[in-house]
Design a protein around this motif. Sequence first.
Motif, PDB file in Angstrom:
ATOM      1  N   LEU A 147       0.807  -1.223   0.000  1.00 34.17           N
ATOM      2  CA  LEU A 147       0.000   0.000   0.000  1.00 34.17           C
ATOM      3  C   LEU A 147       0.840   1.273   0.000  1.00 34.17           C
ATOM      4  O   LEU A 147       0.338   2.348  -0.296  1.00 34.17           O
ATOM      5  N   ARG A 148       2.119   1.154   0.333  1.00 38.18           N
ATOM      6  CA  ARG A 148       2.969   2.347   0.372  1.00 38.18           C
ATOM      7  C   ARG A 148       4.027   2.262  -0.731  1.00 38.18           C
ATOM      8  O   ARG A 148       3.921   2.891  -1.768  1.00 38.18           O
ATOM      9  N   ASP A 149       5.034   1.405  -0.577  1.00 31.33           N
ATOM     10  CA  ASP A 149       6.068   1.283  -1.609  1.00 31.33           C
ATOM     11  C   ASP A 149       5.471   0.736  -2.913  1.00 31.33           C
ATOM     12  O   ASP A 149       5.829   1.180  -4.000  1.00 31.33           O
ATOM     13  N   GLY A 150       4.541  -0.214  -2.786  1.00 38.66           N
ATOM     14  CA  GLY A 150       3.910  -0.811  -3.981  1.00 38.66           C
ATOM     15  C   GLY A 150       3.157   0.223  -4.792  1.00 38.66           C
ATOM     16  O   GLY A 150       3.185   0.221  -6.024  1.00 38.66           O
ATOM     17  N   MET A 155      14.966  -7.100   6.703  1.00 38.61           N
ATOM     18  CA  MET A 155      15.439  -6.819   5.345  1.00 38.61           C
ATOM     19  C   MET A 155      14.354  -6.095   4.543  1.00 38.61           C
ATOM     20  O   MET A 155      13.175  -6.449   4.607  1.00 38.61           O
ATOM     21  N   HIS A 156      14.770  -5.085   3.751  1.00 36.39           N
ATOM     22  CA  HIS A 156      13.871  -4.399   2.826  1.00 36.39           C
ATOM     23  C   HIS A 156      14.659  -4.227   1.534  1.00 36.39           C
ATOM     24  O   HIS A 156      15.510  -3.358   1.432  1.00 36.39           O
ATOM     25  N   CYS A 157      14.426  -5.118   0.566  1.00 38.24           N
ATOM     26  CA  CYS A 157      15.260  -5.129  -0.638  1.00 38.24           C
ATOM     27  C   CYS A 157      14.469  -4.723  -1.866  1.00 38.24           C
ATOM     28  O   CYS A 157      13.301  -5.065  -1.999  1.00 38.24           O
ATOM     29  N   HIS A 158      15.136  -4.007  -2.745  1.00 38.05           N
ATOM     30  CA  HIS A 158      14.561  -3.702  -4.056  1.00 38.05           C
ATOM     31  C   HIS A 158      15.244  -4.565  -5.105  1.00 38.05           C
ATOM     32  O   HIS A 158      16.297  -5.148  -4.862  1.00 38.05           O
ATOM     33  N   ASN A 159      14.605  -4.609  -6.286  1.00 41.12           N
ATOM     34  CA  ASN A 159      14.988  -5.651  -7.247  1.00 41.12           C
ATOM     35  C   ASN A 159      15.722  -5.131  -8.478  1.00 41.12           C
ATOM     36  O   ASN A 159      15.656  -5.724  -9.546  1.00 41.12           O
ATOM     37  N   GLY A 189      10.840  -2.536  -8.860  1.00 38.19           N
ATOM     38  CA  GLY A 189       9.979  -3.117  -7.841  1.00 38.19           C
ATOM     39  C   GLY A 189      10.685  -3.472  -6.552  1.00 38.19           C
ATOM     40  O   GLY A 189      11.903  -3.469  -6.442  1.00 38.19           O
ATOM     41  N   ASN A 190       9.829  -3.781  -5.558  1.00 37.16           N
ATOM     42  CA  ASN A 190      10.306  -4.242  -4.246  1.00 37.16           C
ATOM     43  C   ASN A 190      10.481  -5.754  -4.297  1.00 37.16           C
ATOM     44  O   ASN A 190      10.069  -6.405  -5.252  1.00 37.16           O
ATOM     45  N   ASP A 191      11.009  -6.289  -3.223  1.00 40.30           N
ATOM     46  CA  ASP A 191      11.058  -7.737  -3.141  1.00 40.30           C
ATOM     47  C   ASP A 191       9.632  -8.286  -3.201  1.00 40.30           C
ATOM     48  O   ASP A 191       8.728  -7.776  -2.545  1.00 40.30           O
TER      49      ASP A 191
HETATM   50 ZN    ZN Z   1      11.560   0.685  -0.495  1.00 31.90          ZN
END
Ligand code: ZN
Length: 536
Positions: free
Chosen positions: A20-23, A214-218, A250-252
Amino acid sequence: MTDTNTKNTIRHVDIYDSTLRDGAQAEAISFSLDDKLLITEKLDGLGVKYIEGGWPNHTSPKDLNFFREVGKLRLTVSKVTAFGSTRRASNRPEKDPILRTLIDADTEIVTIFGKSWDLHVEEVLRVSLDENIRLIEDSIRFLRAQGRRVFYDAEHFFDGYKARPEYALRTIQAAEEGGAEIIVLCDTNGGSIPEETASICDEVKKRIGIPFGMHCHNDAGMSAANTLIGVMHGASQVQGTINGFGERCGNDNLCTTIPNLMLKLGAECLPEGRLSGLMDISRFVSEIANESHNHRQPYVGESAFAHKGGAHVDGVLKNPRTFEHVDPELVGNQRRFLLSDQSGRATILTKLSSIYRNLDKNGPLVKAVLAELKKKEHDGYQYEAAQGSFEILAARIIEGYKPPFSFEGFRVITDRRDDGSMVSEATIKLSVDGAEEHTAAEGDGPVDALNSALRKALNRFYPSLSEVRLEDYKVRVLDSDEGTAARVRVLIESFDGVDSWGTVGVSENVIDASYIALVDSLSYKLILDMRREKQE
Ligand SMILES: [Zn+2]
């Protein structure tokens, strides 16, 4: 790398969803307030522990309303968090508008991010490195004093660590000092590789006394690998989004990471029995985001367990483990066998065995069906999404099936009028058991008019055809060989309130291709009616 030791020591990993936020920060994706509430309920149904609700700041009323409305939902598992940043350098914490709105959101948990990378501190925030340390510590201390649990997202932590390790570590130590419950290490630019991720996590573990996540981006295609290795090196929370929606690449993707953690590492992430709801939520979120569902995504893509090559199909029929790394039903997916030029008699047998009980895989009928299939595929037909047309093709060969009417001709006219409006009219001539029928109908477009005329003509003979609705209509222009006209393939999806089925038509003319697919659709409805009668 997964030795049994690692596997045994990982017991529990908390899932933190940021769809709902990063997405919502992904290109072309935006969620209305209602969308957000619907997704929240679905995430609670899946059983994720935390749902990031968004930024409750006053410039974005949608998000503040969300925090008001979400309280009315009766969530059973998930806790909703409010998201924001550390205070501005010019404000005292109690006067800072960002921190104030985080309190106004009235959530048990607040997640705030701060800077770990000197480049960002000096060039983006434009404050001194020491000042940044104070911002982090006293922002968290303020939120704690207001009775909030605080998760601290260390933005750009991995890049910051690579640039200036001691400073990056000082920022998260300040967060711990301020009273954060967990430090979430962010690979914000998504460029880390698993080996360095692992060694940085090991170092962090030695230097802080609280858990990390962990908060990973792709951006390098490695968010799943970085997340997984972070957990193997001690992370106890994982942040990501459904379908990997998020900034840039995108995010993980939680639809990849949750099953990876549960099925590969044996970690507990969701309540018992919820993992099989994963495909459903993945499709649901695509639908709400108005994005076509990614068929090729791991675990929850429609193609994730679809077998096409002859040897593959044969192997899976003997033992699914030959070409499947996990059981598709664990994540709510299903095994599919695709019909194609490459696939063999085994697929045909699987597709038809429920209709024709005693078909012999090596007999002449199956061979003849395969030969006809290859011929049609050469012409541009594709039966993977057209089981209705495939069964009609097989029925012609196996039981001498004939269509329920004989066709004598159609004509379609389209008029563009003075006022710019378009009207199409179709006339059609056909006969059923020698009785002729000649009808005309209008429609929004030529295919619609033809569809209406066809049904009108057949209606007095087969009233059940009025139950058929066209659910989907797809046209694809096929590559033409040199010197021949381009052909089009039309795929139609029909539904009669009980079953849905696909049919296909190919022609150099789009109206003709549509007509072929329409006739198959209506013919298949009559076949279905007959089968249901027999069963009763
Ligand atoms: Zn992020």
